[in-house]
Design a protein around this motif. Structure first.
Motif, PDB file in Angstrom:
ATOM      1  N   LYS A   2      31.707  60.101  27.054  1.00 43.69           N
ATOM      2  CA  LYS A   2      32.401  61.023  27.835  1.00 43.69           C
ATOM      3  C   LYS A   2      33.770  60.575  27.840  1.00 43.69           C
ATOM      4  O   LYS A   2      34.812  61.365  27.943  1.00 43.69           O
ATOM      5  N   HIS A   3      34.147  59.130  27.841  1.00 43.03           N
ATOM      6  CA  HIS A   3      36.000  58.415  27.935  1.00 43.03           C
ATOM      7  C   HIS A   3      36.167  59.066  26.856  1.00 43.03           C
ATOM      8  O   HIS A   3      37.459  60.054  26.719  1.00 43.03           O
ATOM      9  N   ILE A   4      36.058  58.696  25.782  1.00 45.60           N
ATOM     10  CA  ILE A   4      36.193  59.678  24.101  1.00 45.60           C
ATOM     11  C   ILE A   4      36.469  61.265  24.021  1.00 45.60           C
ATOM     12  O   ILE A   4      37.334  61.311  23.314  1.00 45.60           O
ATOM     13  N   GLN A   5      35.477  62.061  25.006  1.00 46.30           N
ATOM     14  CA  GLN A   5      35.816  63.799  24.448  1.00 46.30           C
ATOM     15  C   GLN A   5      36.882  64.012  26.026  1.00 46.30           C
ATOM     16  O   GLN A   5      37.419  64.470  25.105  1.00 46.30           O
ATOM     17  N   ARG A   6      37.091  63.051  26.924  1.00 45.54           N
ATOM     18  CA  ARG A   6      38.413  63.298  27.620  1.00 45.54           C
ATOM     19  C   ARG A   6      38.860  63.286  27.147  1.00 45.54           C
ATOM     20  O   ARG A   6      40.182  64.355  26.983  1.00 45.54           O
ATOM     21  N   LEU A   7      39.215  62.152  26.210  1.00 44.76           N
ATOM     22  CA  LEU A   7      40.642  61.573  25.716  1.00 44.76           C
ATOM     23  C   LEU A   7      40.316  62.660  24.587  1.00 44.76           C
ATOM     24  O   LEU A   7      41.868  62.847  24.318  1.00 44.76           O
ATOM     25  N   ARG A   8      39.805  63.213  24.106  1.00 46.87           N
ATOM     26  CA  ARG A   8      39.778  63.683  22.346  1.00 46.87           C
ATOM     27  C   ARG A   8      40.409  65.086  22.897  1.00 46.87           C
ATOM     28  O   ARG A   8      42.542  66.187  22.031  1.00 46.87           O
ATOM     29  N   LYS A   9      40.758  66.103  24.255  1.00 42.35           N
ATOM     30  CA  LYS A   9      40.689  67.010  24.830  1.00 42.35           C
ATOM     31  C   LYS A   9      42.602  66.800  24.895  1.00 42.35           C
ATOM     32  O   LYS A   9      43.424  67.885  24.535  1.00 42.35           O
ATOM     33  N   ILE A  11      44.046  64.116  23.258  1.00 47.16           N
ATOM     34  CA  ILE A  11      44.670  64.287  21.804  1.00 47.16           C
ATOM     35  C   ILE A  11      45.046  65.658  21.472  1.00 47.16           C
ATOM     36  O   ILE A  11      45.910  66.238  20.617  1.00 47.16           O
ATOM     37  N   ARG A  12      43.742  66.944  21.459  1.00 46.98           N
ATOM     38  CA  ARG A  12      43.550  68.227  20.494  1.00 46.98           C
ATOM     39  C   ARG A  12      45.096  68.907  21.723  1.00 46.98           C
ATOM     40  O   ARG A  12      45.702  69.254  21.113  1.00 46.98           O
ATOM     41  N   LEU A  13      45.596  68.455  22.587  1.00 42.83           N
ATOM     42  CA  LEU A  13      46.458  69.252  23.028  1.00 42.83           C
ATOM     43  C   LEU A  13      47.804  68.632  22.690  1.00 42.83           C
ATOM     44  O   LEU A  13      48.720  69.626  22.083  1.00 42.83           O
ATOM     45  N   ALA A  14      47.895  67.571  22.452  1.00 38.40           N
ATOM     46  CA  ALA A  14      49.308  66.853  22.243  1.00 38.40           C
ATOM     47  C   ALA A  14      49.747  67.053  21.174  1.00 38.40           C
ATOM     48  O   ALA A  14      50.296  67.657  20.156  1.00 38.40           O
ATOM     49  N   TYR A  15      48.535  67.762  19.815  1.00 38.07           N
ATOM     50  CA  TYR A  15      47.997  68.275  18.395  1.00 38.07           C
ATOM     51  C   TYR A  15      49.541  70.157  18.313  1.00 38.07           C
ATOM     52  O   TYR A  15      49.925  70.509  17.457  1.00 38.07           O
ATOM     53  N   HIS A  16      48.485  70.384  19.406  1.00 38.27           N
ATOM     54  CA  HIS A  16      48.237  71.877  19.463  1.00 38.27           C
ATOM     55  C   HIS A  16      50.288  71.958  19.720  1.00 38.27           C
ATOM     56  O   HIS A  16      50.938  73.197  19.706  1.00 38.27           O
ATOM     57  N   LEU A  17      50.581  71.181  20.485  1.00 37.84           N
ATOM     58  CA  LEU A  17      52.001  71.240  21.528  1.00 37.84           C
ATOM     59  C   LEU A  17      52.256  70.046  20.407  1.00 37.84           C
ATOM     60  O   LEU A  17      54.076  70.262  20.503  1.00 37.84           O
ATOM     61  N   LYS A  22      49.602  64.866  13.859  1.00 33.83           N
ATOM     62  CA  LYS A  22      47.414  65.192  12.702  1.00 33.83           C
ATOM     63  C   LYS A  22      46.728  64.513  14.370  1.00 33.83           C
ATOM     64  O   LYS A  22      47.122  63.916  14.898  1.00 33.83           O
ATOM     65  N   ASP A  23      45.490  65.517  14.254  1.00 36.99           N
ATOM     66  CA  ASP A  23      44.390  65.570  15.205  1.00 36.99           C
ATOM     67  C   ASP A  23      44.153  64.095  15.170  1.00 36.99           C
ATOM     68  O   ASP A  23      42.779  64.102  13.760  1.00 36.99           O
ATOM     69  N   PRO A  24      44.038  63.149  14.939  1.00 39.15           N
ATOM     70  CA  PRO A  24      42.682  61.641  14.381  1.00 39.15           C
ATOM     71  C   PRO A  24      41.300  62.331  14.818  1.00 39.15           C
ATOM     72  O   PRO A  24      40.381  60.997  14.154  1.00 39.15           O
ATOM     73  N   PHE A  25      41.064  62.762  15.470  1.00 42.24           N
ATOM     74  CA  PHE A  25      39.446  63.104  15.910  1.00 42.24           C
ATOM     75  C   PHE A  25      39.249  64.380  15.482  1.00 42.24           C
ATOM     76  O   PHE A  25      38.366  64.683  15.765  1.00 42.24           O
ATOM     77  N   ARG A  26      39.620  65.076  13.774  1.00 39.03           N
ATOM     78  CA  ARG A  26      39.431  66.645  13.527  1.00 39.03           C
ATOM     79  C   ARG A  26      38.077  66.434  12.632  1.00 39.03           C
ATOM     80  O   ARG A  26      36.936  67.096  12.921  1.00 39.03           O
ATOM     81  N   ARG A  27      37.767  64.151  12.109  1.00 41.20           N
ATOM     82  CA  ARG A  27      36.503  64.906  11.307  1.00 41.20           C
ATOM     83  C   ARG A  27      35.645  64.400  11.950  1.00 41.20           C
ATOM     84  O   ARG A  27      34.581  63.740  11.446  1.00 41.20           O
ATOM     85  N   TRP A  28      36.170  63.996  13.312  1.00 41.49           N
ATOM     86  CA  TRP A  28      35.128  63.051  14.148  1.00 41.49           C
ATOM     87  C   TRP A  28      34.352  63.957  14.905  1.00 41.49           C
ATOM     88  O   TRP A  28      34.553  64.896  15.191  1.00 41.49           O
ATOM     89  N   LYS A  29      32.973  63.317  15.287  1.00 38.76           N
ATOM     90  CA  LYS A  29      32.425  64.267  16.536  1.00 38.76           C
ATOM     91  C   LYS A  29      31.436  63.637  17.159  1.00 38.76           C
ATOM     92  O   LYS A  29      30.808  62.538  17.253  1.00 38.76           O
ATOM     93  N   THR A  30      31.483  64.071  17.925  1.00 40.43           N
ATOM     94  CA  THR A  30      30.679  63.164  19.091  1.00 40.43           C
ATOM     95  C   THR A  30      29.086  63.426  19.569  1.00 40.43           C
ATOM     96  O   THR A  30      28.523  64.549  19.096  1.00 40.43           O
ATOM     97  N   THR A  31      28.480  61.866  19.373  1.00 46.30           N
ATOM     98  CA  THR A  31      27.082  61.857  19.458  1.00 46.30           C
ATOM     99  C   THR A  31      26.387  61.023  20.549  1.00 46.30           C
ATOM    100  O   THR A  31      27.596  59.963  21.036  1.00 46.30           O
TER     101      THR A  31
END
Length: 236
Positions: A2-9, A11-17, A22-31
């Protein structure tokens, strides 16, 4: 996760801005690993409710736990309840009306007789008179510590925690007695049914009862069909 999931949001916002190349979580999937949430069975709940404690502090924490089992109200919300949170509904019955501290969602719960009895029990308690709350105040950490002693006294092998009370309310008290999950969700103050499904599970006993009812319906239809065919033969 859950912590990583929130951090990912973020990071994704920073990438879009375009703050990141690069988005370091691009190929990473939450399980997520599925875990079974423990709750008290009907017999275990009755055992805790009927046990007579020699130590007053254990009795008080037991009563707080039971109130949560009968209402589904979390510890944080329960400990802050005052007489202002008790409303009288159109049906002349008393309700607990409060806002969940966690989500600020409005929660309205009809008070069953056992819950009302617990409120009356502590009306004139010295601690409630000082605090102005419905129940004597106690920290969550200390309450969970005392619950370990309560579990041992009652012969429970489960890791008794205050949060287990909400699971017990959702599963044993409501869903297993035929209450629709939509109603359970509203009582718990959830905004999504999916959240309630984590708390509430259908017990084997409930499955057996529902299957028996289904079999009765099917047998009734079968008998009616036979009678209909016999009547058709007579008319013919």
């Amino acid at each position: 996760m859950k912590h990583i999931q929130r951090l990912r949001k973020m990071i994704r916002l920073a990438y879009h801005l375009e703050w990141l190349d690069k988005d370091p979580f691009r190929r990473w999937k939450t399980t997520f690993e599925k875990t079974d949430r423990e709750f008290l069975s009907e017999n275990e709940l009755a055992n805790v409710a009927n046990y007579e404690f020699a130590i007053e502090r254990l009795e008080r924490v037991r009563d707080l736990f039971l109130f949560s089992c009968y209402t589904g109200i979390s510890y944080t919300d329960l400990i802050n309840l005052t007489s202002k949170n008790i409303w009288q509904g159109d049906d002349s019955k008393k309700w607990i009306v409060t806002n969940r501290q966690k989500t600020n969602t409005r929660v309205k719960v009809p008070l069953m007789p056992p819950a009302l009895d617990l409120i009356k029990k502590y009306e004139d308690h010295p601690l409630t008179e000082v605090s102005g709350t419905l129940f004597p105040p106690i920290t969550n950490e200390r309450a969970n510590l005392y619950l370990k002693e309560i579990a041992e006294a009652c012969g429970l092998t489960k890791n008794l925690t205050f949060h287990m009370a909400r699971h017990t309310f959702a599963t044993t008290v409501t869903l297993s007695n035929g209450m629709p999950i939509e109603t359970v969700s509203k009582l718990l103050g959830h905004t999504k049914i999916a959240t309630t499904q984590i708390y509430a599970r259908v017990l084997d006993k409930k499955v057996e009862e529902d299957m028996s009812k289904l079999q009765e319906v099917l047998n009734s239809k079968k008998e009616n069909l036979k009678k209909g065919n016999n009547n058709w033969k007579i008319i013919r």
